[in-house]
Design an enzyme around this catalytic site. Structure first.
Site, PDB file in Angstrom:
ATOM      1  N   LYS A 177      -9.907 -19.040  48.270  1.00  0.00           N
ATOM      2  CA  LYS A 177     -10.266 -17.630  48.505  1.00  0.00           C
ATOM      3  C   LYS A 177     -11.105 -17.597  49.780  1.00  0.00           C
ATOM      4  O   LYS A 177     -12.286 -17.925  49.770  1.00  0.00           O
ATOM      5  CB  LYS A 177     -11.036 -17.107  47.292  1.00  0.00           C
ATOM      6  CG  LYS A 177     -12.064 -16.006  47.580  1.00  0.00           C
ATOM      7  CD  LYS A 177     -11.455 -14.672  47.984  1.00  0.00           C
ATOM      8  CE  LYS A 177     -12.577 -13.645  48.208  1.00  0.00           C
ATOM      9  NZ  LYS A 177     -12.948 -13.500  49.619  1.00  0.00           N
ATOM     10  N   GLU A 249     -22.556 -24.855  48.521  1.00  0.00           N
ATOM     11  CA  GLU A 249     -23.067 -25.137  49.874  1.00  0.00           C
ATOM     12  C   GLU A 249     -23.549 -23.809  50.420  1.00  0.00           C
ATOM     13  O   GLU A 249     -22.746 -22.918  50.723  1.00  0.00           O
ATOM     14  CB  GLU A 249     -21.942 -25.708  50.766  1.00  0.00           C
ATOM     15  CG  GLU A 249     -21.303 -26.979  50.236  1.00  0.00           C
ATOM     16  CD  GLU A 249     -22.203 -28.202  50.333  1.00  0.00           C
ATOM     17  OE1 GLU A 249     -23.233 -28.130  51.031  1.00  0.00           O
ATOM     18  OE2 GLU A 249     -21.883 -29.213  49.703  1.00  0.00           O
ATOM     19  N   CYS A 283     -24.374 -22.611  59.526  1.00  0.00           N
ATOM     20  CA  CYS A 283     -25.379 -22.929  58.498  1.00  0.00           C
ATOM     21  C   CYS A 283     -26.217 -24.115  58.932  1.00  0.00           C
ATOM     22  O   CYS A 283     -27.412 -24.160  58.677  1.00  0.00           O
ATOM     23  CB  CYS A 283     -24.688 -23.202  57.168  1.00  0.00           C
ATOM     24  SG  CYS A 283     -23.387 -24.436  57.307  1.00  0.00           S
ATOM     25  N   GLU A 382     -32.911 -16.619  56.689  1.00  0.00           N
ATOM     26  CA  GLU A 382     -31.764 -16.995  57.518  1.00  0.00           C
ATOM     27  C   GLU A 382     -31.371 -15.808  58.408  1.00  0.00           C
ATOM     28  O   GLU A 382     -31.083 -14.728  57.903  1.00  0.00           O
ATOM     29  CB  GLU A 382     -30.586 -17.392  56.623  1.00  0.00           C
ATOM     30  CG  GLU A 382     -29.421 -17.953  57.400  1.00  0.00           C
ATOM     31  CD  GLU A 382     -28.291 -18.420  56.466  1.00  0.00           C
ATOM     32  OE1 GLU A 382     -27.929 -17.668  55.542  1.00  0.00           O
ATOM     33  OE2 GLU A 382     -27.782 -19.525  56.678  1.00  0.00           O
TER      34      GLU A 382
HETATM   35  P1  NDP Z   1     -21.007 -14.745  51.102  1.00  0.00           P
HETATM   36  O1  NDP Z   1     -21.832 -15.395  50.051  1.00  0.00           O
HETATM   37  O2  NDP Z   1     -21.203 -13.320  51.354  1.00  0.00           O
HETATM   38  O3  NDP Z   1     -19.454 -14.938  50.799  1.00  0.00           O
HETATM   39  C1  NDP Z   1     -18.871 -16.206  50.632  1.00  0.00           C
HETATM   40  C2  NDP Z   1     -17.531 -16.052  49.939  1.00  0.00           C
HETATM   41  O4  NDP Z   1     -17.748 -15.586  48.603  1.00  0.00           O
HETATM   42  C3  NDP Z   1     -16.620 -15.017  50.580  1.00  0.00           C
HETATM   43  O5  NDP Z   1     -15.284 -15.449  50.480  1.00  0.00           O
HETATM   44  C4  NDP Z   1     -16.859 -13.783  49.720  1.00  0.00           C
HETATM   45  O6  NDP Z   1     -15.815 -12.867  49.775  1.00  0.00           O
HETATM   46  C5  NDP Z   1     -16.967 -14.424  48.356  1.00  0.00           C
HETATM   47  N1  NDP Z   1     -17.656 -13.643  47.339  1.00  0.00           N
HETATM   48  C6  NDP Z   1     -18.426 -12.529  47.473  1.00  0.00           C
HETATM   49  N2  NDP Z   1     -18.894 -12.136  46.266  1.00  0.00           N
HETATM   50  C7  NDP Z   1     -18.408 -13.019  45.354  1.00  0.00           C
HETATM   51  C8  NDP Z   1     -18.554 -13.162  43.946  1.00  0.00           C
HETATM   52  N3  NDP Z   1     -19.298 -12.334  43.223  1.00  0.00           N
HETATM   53  N4  NDP Z   1     -17.925 -14.189  43.336  1.00  0.00           N
HETATM   54  C9  NDP Z   1     -17.186 -15.078  44.041  1.00  0.00           C
HETATM   55  N5  NDP Z   1     -17.017 -14.980  45.378  1.00  0.00           N
HETATM   56  C10 NDP Z   1     -17.625 -13.977  46.028  1.00  0.00           C
HETATM   57  O7  NDP Z   1     -21.248 -15.642  52.403  1.00  0.00           O
HETATM   58  P2  NDP Z   1     -20.781 -15.320  53.868  1.00  0.00           P
HETATM   59  O8  NDP Z   1     -19.304 -15.234  53.911  1.00  0.00           O
HETATM   60  O9  NDP Z   1     -21.598 -14.195  54.377  1.00  0.00           O
HETATM   61  O10 NDP Z   1     -21.145 -16.661  54.650  1.00  0.00           O
HETATM   62  C11 NDP Z   1     -22.342 -16.862  55.329  1.00  0.00           C
HETATM   63  C12 NDP Z   1     -23.272 -17.703  54.494  1.00  0.00           C
HETATM   64  O11 NDP Z   1     -22.645 -18.964  54.204  1.00  0.00           O
HETATM   65  C13 NDP Z   1     -24.558 -18.057  55.201  1.00  0.00           C
HETATM   66  O12 NDP Z   1     -25.627 -17.940  54.302  1.00  0.00           O
HETATM   67  C14 NDP Z   1     -24.361 -19.520  55.588  1.00  0.00           C
HETATM   68  O13 NDP Z   1     -25.555 -20.233  55.736  1.00  0.00           O
HETATM   69  C15 NDP Z   1     -23.555 -20.018  54.449  1.00  0.00           C
HETATM   70  N6  NDP Z   1     -22.821 -21.209  54.818  1.00  0.00           N
HETATM   71  C16 NDP Z   1     -23.230 -22.415  54.287  1.00  0.00           C
HETATM   72  C17 NDP Z   1     -22.606 -23.573  54.665  1.00  0.00           C
HETATM   73  C18 NDP Z   1     -23.034 -24.887  54.087  1.00  0.00           C
HETATM   74  O14 NDP Z   1     -22.329 -25.863  54.291  1.00  0.00           O
HETATM   75  N7  NDP Z   1     -24.152 -24.982  53.390  1.00  0.00           N
HETATM   76  C19 NDP Z   1     -21.508 -23.578  55.643  1.00  0.00           C
HETATM   77  C20 NDP Z   1     -21.147 -22.257  56.123  1.00  0.00           C
HETATM   78  C21 NDP Z   1     -21.794 -21.145  55.714  1.00  0.00           C
HETATM   79  P3  NDP Z   1     -15.888 -11.649  50.846  1.00  0.00           P
HETATM   80  O15 NDP Z   1     -16.280 -12.224  52.168  1.00  0.00           O
HETATM   81  O16 NDP Z   1     -14.508 -11.155  50.858  1.00  0.00           O
HETATM   82  O17 NDP Z   1     -16.911 -10.696  50.323  1.00  0.00           O
END
Ligand code: NDP
Length: 515
Positions: A177, A249, A283, A382
């Protein structure tokens, strides 16, 4: 600018759904539409993936590895198309897509194809218990079944397909997803995998919103989530209902510590590059810098001078710009809020500091701030934008204390010419990784597990753990020589029980006895 068409898989991966437009954040143009899969649609995908899983597992490591190696060749041949897709849906520069996405995945495909068999080999263990003498004991890794990978928008390839590779090599099928903000790369990858010989339904893409991700948490046998800490907590809570194992992550606030004896020029170059690359939306990066008093002014002026030279705008091919777009409007608002909050509390903006929404896109100027402290959100939350707040510290001890004054613990860096001191300081930082005289490159060390501490995550990717996590362990105990009836079987008898008690006393009652 080309529009990425959805592959067959996207058109057939669920019925009765609405669609979501996908925009290029650098231009504002709509470049595609994806199905917004509902719960039923996700359930269907998982059922298809579950049905094919046993035959994928039965292919063995060599069979699965051959597909991965073929995929590597496909990705290499199609690199321009991949880079263009990533860049268009995410707003990142070609260089960010080449180095942060393509390079990682090309490397990871070969790495897991080669290492999976070793990391998941049966482990023959000699039992330590005298009661198991002569028994054969084997620990084996067994794939969960269907792994749900939920990915973020900032690395549509690396933190989406990149995490699916070890899951597939372990013998799982995967339903991915991707973020609804950047799903087209994952659809392109599905096309590439089909052309590389991956059997139908082994890798499926569940496009859609957060609700689609939530449905996947309910249906999958294991969930690997990359995204924000806030959503990660929701995923974990939801997974508790079905006792589904998750790895998370999550976010970071990666500190950089610059000691007075550092090579200031290298530290300044690293600070600028790793805070601004990918538009600051990484990140593992440099989100905040702590610089020892004697070199503070020198460091700040070098970083500021270099930041003024950065070119920002719509990425239109290699070398066109240095800093790309912010991927969506709310993210730009958050960056703006953090900068405003810092300025209101006394920070000085040396470079940038404002939005720069040219060409219909979403941009925030590369921004350097000085005179910051921990009363400001930009030092504690962040920001995820092209910003670098630089704080003056008395000494390394103060820098370590401030670096650890965070709910996050993802990546970090220490700069000093004294390498032993660098390692000593690194061991005191509460983070999943600390680079000495470098930043972020630890992500390429696929042999070693990397995951966040504190609220930056649970579990790890990379290293043996990075693939073993996609498996359940099963013990196989083979009793080779045995009497018809064991001494401890029914009926219980006083004489036997007392004898056993005395045997335990002999075995465990003495110092230096059996451990
Ligand atoms: P989000 O948490 O907003 O979304 C991550 C994914 O989860 C998306 O595909 C999103 O869908 C989906 N999602 C949203 N709500 C739900 C739910 N209730 N249940 C299951 N899935 C859900 O993160 P971002 O996309 O904004 O990414 C940025 C964040 O990711 C930053 O905090 C960054 O630090 C972190 N990150 C961490 C990494 C690591 O390795 N530690 C690497 C890269 C990023 P949709 O987008 O369609 O809403």
């Amino acid at each position: 600018m080309s529009t990425v068409e959805q592959g067959t898989q996207a058109r057939t991966n669920g019925a009765g759904t609405s669609t979501i437009p996908v925009d290029n954040p650098a231009t504002g143009a709509t470049i595609g539409h994806i199905p917004n899969l509902d719960r039923e649609g996700v359930g269907e995908l998982v059922a298809r993936a579950r049905a094919i899983q046993p035959s994928w597992e039965a292919l063995g490591y060599d069979g699965r590895g051959a597909v991965m190696v073929e995929m590597r060749a496909w990705m290499s041949r199609n690199r321009e198309r991949i880079i263009e897709t990533v860049s268009e849906e995410n707003g990142k520069t070609w260089e960010d897509a080449l180095l942060g996405e393509l390079l990682y995945n090309l490397d990871a495909l070969g790495f897991w194809a080669k290492k999976a068999a070793k990391y998941l080999a049966d482990e023959k263990v000699r039992p330590h218990s005298p009661f198991l003498l002569g028994n054969k004991l084997v620990q084996r890794y067994r794939p969960f079944g269907v792994v749900g990978v939920i990915g973020p928008w900032n690395y549509p390839l690396t933190n989406n397909f990149g995490d699916a590779i070890p899951a597939l090599m372990a013998g799982n099928t995967v339903v991915l997803k991707p973020s609804s903000l950047a799903p087209l790369t994952s659809l392109l990858i599905a096309e590439g995998l089909r052309e590389s010989g991956l059997p139908e339904d082994v890798f499926l893409v569940a496009t859609g919103s957060g609700d689609t991700g939530s449905a996947l948490v309910d249906f999958a046998d294991f969930v690997h989530f990359t995204g924000s800490t806030e959503v990660g907590k929701k995923v974990m809570a939801q997974a508790a209902e079905t006792l589904t194992t998750v790895t998370l992550e999550l976010g970071g606030k990666d500190p950089m510590i610059v000691c007075a004896d550092a090579d200031v020029e290298r530290a300044a170059n690293c600070a600028l590059f790793y805070s601004m690359q990918n538009g600051g939306q990484t990140c593992i990066s440099v989100e905040r810098a702590y610089v020892e008093e004697p070199v503070y002014e020198d460091f700040v002026s070098r970083v500021a001078a270099k930041a003024r030279e950065l070119r920002q705008g719509v990425p239109r091919g290699p070398g066109s710009v240095d800093v790309g777009a912010v991927t969506y409007p709310e993210q730009a608002e958050l960056i703006e809020r953090h900068v405003r909050d810092a300025v209101e509390k006394g920070a000085k903006v040396l470079v940038g500091g404002a939005r720069n929404d040219a060409d219909g896109g979403i941009f925030f100027q590369p921004t350097i701030l000085r005179d910051v402290d921990h009363s400001m959100e930009i030092m504690t939350e962040e920001t995820f934008g092209p910003t670098l707040p630089i704080m003056r510290v008395r000494d390394a001890d103060e820098a370590i204390r401030l670096a650890n004054d965070s709910r996050y613990g993802l990546d970090s860096s220490v700069f000093t010419r004294d390498l032993e001191k660098g390692e000593r300081l690194a061991r005191r930082v509460q983070a999943g990784a600390t680079c000495v005289n470098d930043c972020l490159v630890n992500y390429l060390a696929l042999e070693v597990p990397f995951g966040g501490m504190k609220e930056s995550g649970i579990g790890a990717r990379h290293g043996p753990k990075g693939i073993q996590k996609y498996c359940q362990t099963q013990q196989i105990m083979v009793t080779r020589f045995a009497p018809k009836k064991e001494i401890h079987f029914f009926p219980y008898r006083k004489r036997v029980t007392n004898g056993l008690g005395r045997a335990l006393g002999l075995l465990y009652g003495r110092r230096g006895g059996r451990g």
